[in-house]
Design an enzyme around this catalytic site. Structure first.
Site, PDB file in Angstrom:
ATOM      1  CG  ASP A  32      -2.171   0.833   1.068  1.00 30.63           C
ATOM      2  OD1 ASP A  32      -3.255   0.243   1.038  1.00 30.63           O
ATOM      3  OD2 ASP A  32      -2.074   2.077   0.939  1.00 30.63           O
ATOM      4  CE1 TYR A 147     -14.027   3.670  -6.696  1.00 30.87           C
ATOM      5  CE2 TYR A 147     -16.375   3.207  -6.816  1.00 30.87           C
ATOM      6  CZ  TYR A 147     -15.119   2.890  -6.342  1.00 30.87           C
ATOM      7  OH  TYR A 147     -14.966   1.816  -5.502  1.00 30.87           O
ATOM      8  NE  ARG A 281     -25.402   1.757  -6.515  1.00 31.27           N
ATOM      9  CZ  ARG A 281     -24.903   2.256  -7.635  1.00 31.27           C
ATOM     10  NH1 ARG A 281     -25.485   2.015  -8.787  1.00 31.27           N
ATOM     11  NH2 ARG A 281     -23.815   2.963  -7.623  1.00 31.27           N
TER      12      ARG A 281
HETATM   13  P1  NAD Z   1      -9.602   1.966   1.046  1.00 38.70           P
HETATM   14  O1  NAD Z   1      -9.435   3.363   0.563  1.00 38.70           O
HETATM   15  O2  NAD Z   1      -9.680   1.728   2.516  1.00 38.70           O
HETATM   16  O3  NAD Z   1      -8.448   1.047   0.459  1.00 38.70           O
HETATM   17  C1  NAD Z   1      -7.790   1.322  -0.762  1.00 38.70           C
HETATM   18  C2  NAD Z   1      -6.324   1.353  -0.474  1.00 38.70           C
HETATM   19  O4  NAD Z   1      -5.620   1.635  -1.694  1.00 38.70           O
HETATM   20  C3  NAD Z   1      -5.928   2.454   0.528  1.00 38.70           C
HETATM   21  O5  NAD Z   1      -5.286   1.903   1.674  1.00 38.70           O
HETATM   22  C4  NAD Z   1      -4.979   3.335  -0.268  1.00 38.70           C
HETATM   23  O6  NAD Z   1      -3.912   3.873   0.495  1.00 38.70           O
HETATM   24  C5  NAD Z   1      -4.475   2.370  -1.347  1.00 38.70           C
HETATM   25  N1  NAD Z   1      -3.906   3.125  -2.457  1.00 38.70           N
HETATM   26  C6  NAD Z   1      -4.428   4.226  -3.060  1.00 38.70           C
HETATM   27  N2  NAD Z   1      -3.588   4.693  -3.984  1.00 38.70           N
HETATM   28  C7  NAD Z   1      -2.504   3.861  -3.966  1.00 38.70           C
HETATM   29  C8  NAD Z   1      -1.286   3.830  -4.681  1.00 38.70           C
HETATM   30  N3  NAD Z   1      -0.994   4.764  -5.608  1.00 38.70           N
HETATM   31  N4  NAD Z   1      -0.395   2.860  -4.417  1.00 38.70           N
HETATM   32  C9  NAD Z   1      -0.665   1.918  -3.447  1.00 38.70           C
HETATM   33  N5  NAD Z   1      -1.794   1.897  -2.738  1.00 38.70           N
HETATM   34  C10 NAD Z   1      -2.705   2.863  -2.994  1.00 38.70           C
HETATM   35  O7  NAD Z   1     -10.883   1.394   0.315  1.00 38.70           O
HETATM   36  P2  NAD Z   1     -11.653   0.016   0.505  1.00 38.70           P
HETATM   37  O8  NAD Z   1     -13.013   0.360   0.955  1.00 38.70           O
HETATM   38  O9  NAD Z   1     -10.836  -0.945   1.291  1.00 38.70           O
HETATM   39  O10 NAD Z   1     -11.746  -0.473  -1.006  1.00 38.70           O
HETATM   40  C11 NAD Z   1     -10.936  -1.516  -1.530  1.00 38.70           C
HETATM   41  C12 NAD Z   1     -11.324  -1.747  -2.979  1.00 38.70           C
HETATM   42  O11 NAD Z   1     -12.696  -2.106  -3.045  1.00 38.70           O
HETATM   43  C13 NAD Z   1     -11.146  -0.529  -3.871  1.00 38.70           C
HETATM   44  O12 NAD Z   1     -10.716  -0.934  -5.138  1.00 38.70           O
HETATM   45  C14 NAD Z   1     -12.540   0.039  -3.961  1.00 38.70           C
HETATM   46  O13 NAD Z   1     -12.723   0.802  -5.125  1.00 38.70           O
HETATM   47  C15 NAD Z   1     -13.376  -1.229  -3.950  1.00 38.70           C
HETATM   48  N6  NAD Z   1     -14.752  -1.001  -3.479  1.00 38.70           N
HETATM   49  C16 NAD Z   1     -14.996  -0.659  -2.189  1.00 38.70           C
HETATM   50  C17 NAD Z   1     -16.305  -0.440  -1.764  1.00 38.70           C
HETATM   51  C18 NAD Z   1     -16.628  -0.074  -0.345  1.00 38.70           C
HETATM   52  O14 NAD Z   1     -17.810   0.121  -0.035  1.00 38.70           O
HETATM   53  N7  NAD Z   1     -15.678   0.067   0.563  1.00 38.70           N
HETATM   54  C19 NAD Z   1     -17.367  -0.581  -2.670  1.00 38.70           C
HETATM   55  C20 NAD Z   1     -17.078  -0.917  -3.987  1.00 38.70           C
HETATM   56  C21 NAD Z   1     -15.772  -1.150  -4.375  1.00 38.70           C
END
Ligand code: NAD
Length: 323
Positions: A32, A147, A281
């Site tokens: 990360d 997004y 949704r």
């Molecule tokens: P989150 O933001 O907690 O986790 C994403 C992580 O990606 C973060 O820790 C961030 O630091 C890391 N990141 C961002 N840019 C980066 C980079 N350049 N290099 C390395 N790491 C990087 O979000 P989450 O809720 O854990 O989501 C995880 C995945 O699930 C994502 O792809 C998100 O789009 C997808 N998602 C989440 C939800 C939700 O409700 N939480 C819903 C749909 C999809």
């Protein structure tokens, strides 16, 4: 021992996924751009790398003695509706670079199995009560935010690498996910965490602000259920995108009422203008159900595990400010 790379391991779902893979007996490397804010990583090894840079993706994927058995790609520039509507360029730029380099290099380096975390934000706006949409009905596409468009592109890219480069790809479209150890303040938090924070911050009988009129319909999926769905999907034969979400659809007002009930407080709501997102949704979970997956937590059960954690964070932050 099986090996797994979890990209986004410093984040909410990635952090929980690392714990799940450890319980399943994997050797895990987490990657990360930042350390996890709320819990020490359970990964055997953690690399702090910016995955927008191709050489960092190569470093993340390099394993002495071979390749990872499984790569889980959850890194994204990501947040709730407030962030998604204000950071369109960052999302389109940063998340696309991560996915372009990770997908390409994973295939180049011979990774046999690759997971991509997509979102139900790929679907168009819906009206309350519309029939459930299946995965195929995301096309023709009309996501209501950038997004969702980036996720669609990354899905298609991953599928192209599966067809042409022989890498098995599994793609989940997550519904809203919530639980402890997720972002709860700072502008990137999603609705369940934001509502828990607002309720924790006010006294009994207090008033919280909620964006929109509260009628938008959502499904909120507890993180343990999501991680179970990811694991089952990764080890299945299901090709193409797969929705993962709780079948319990509720309005934002019902979410607020559930949080208030769990907190034991009487809460008043003031509805204000804000980025609400889609009206409704309603997705088919038939594909993930075919793997024996069922959500184990309804909203109340999930909030009973989430609210106390957020309330503890709020108290600690208040104590720090007061100190
Ligand atoms: P989150 O933001 O907690 O986790 C994403 C992580 O990606 C973060 O820790 C961030 O630091 C890391 N990141 C961002 N840019 C980066 C980079 N350049 N290099 C390395 N790491 C990087 O979000 P989450 O809720 O854990 O989501 C995880 C995945 O699930 C994502 O792809 C998100 O789009 C997808 N998602 C989440 C939800 C939700 O409700 N939480 C819903 C749909 C999809």
């Amino acid at each position: 021992m099986k090996t797994a790379l979890v990209c986004g391991a410093g984040g909410f779902i990635g952090g929980h996924l690392v714990k799940k893979l450890k319980r399943e007996g994997y050797w895990v490397r987490g990657v990360d751009i930042k350390q996890h804010e709320f819990a020490p990583t359970q990964a055997d090894e953690f690399l702090q790398l910016d995955l927008r840079a191709e050489e960092n993706c190569q470093q993340a994927l390099s394993l002495s003695g071979g390749t990872f058995d499984e790569v889980y790609q959850l890194a994204a520039d990501m947040g709730g509706m407030g962030f998604i509507h204000s950071a369109e360029c960052e999302i389109m730029h940063n998340s696309a670079l991560i996915n372009i380099h990770m997908t390409h290099n994973a295939a180049q380096m011979g990774v046999p199995r690759y997971f991509f975390s997509s979102s139900v934000c790929v679907y168009r706006d819906m009206l309350p009560g519309e029939p459930e949409m299946t995965e195929a009905e995301a096309i023709p596409a009309n996501p209501d935010n950038e997004y969702g468009w980036e996720k669609l592109y990354a899905e298609r890219m991953a599928m192209a690498y599966e067809r042409n480069r022989g890498m098995t790809v599994r793609i989940a479209r997550f519904q809203n996910c919530y639980g402890p150890e997720g972002t709860w303040t700072g502008g990137r938090e999603k609705a369940p965490a934001a509502i828990c924070r607002k309720v924790a911050e006010v006294e009994d009988g207090g008033t919280i602000e909620v964006w929109g009129d509260g009628s938008a319909i959502r499904s909120y999926t507890y993180v343990d259920d999501m991680v179970d769905g990811i694991y089952r999907l990764m080890h299945s034969d299901l090709r193409g995108a797969v929705n993962i979400g709780s079948p319990q659809y509720v309005s934002v007002n019902e979410l607020v009422a559930t949080v208030a009930e769990v907190s034991g407080k009487q809460i008043n709501v003031r509805h204000i203008d804000g980025p609400v997102g889609v009206h409704a949704r309603n997705f088919s979970n038939a594909r993930i159900y075919s793997l024996g997956w069922q959500a184990q937590f309804d909203l109340k059960a999930g909030i009973e595990r989430t609210y106390p954690w957020v309330a503890t964070q709020v108290k600690a932050a208040q104590a720090q400010r007061g100190a």
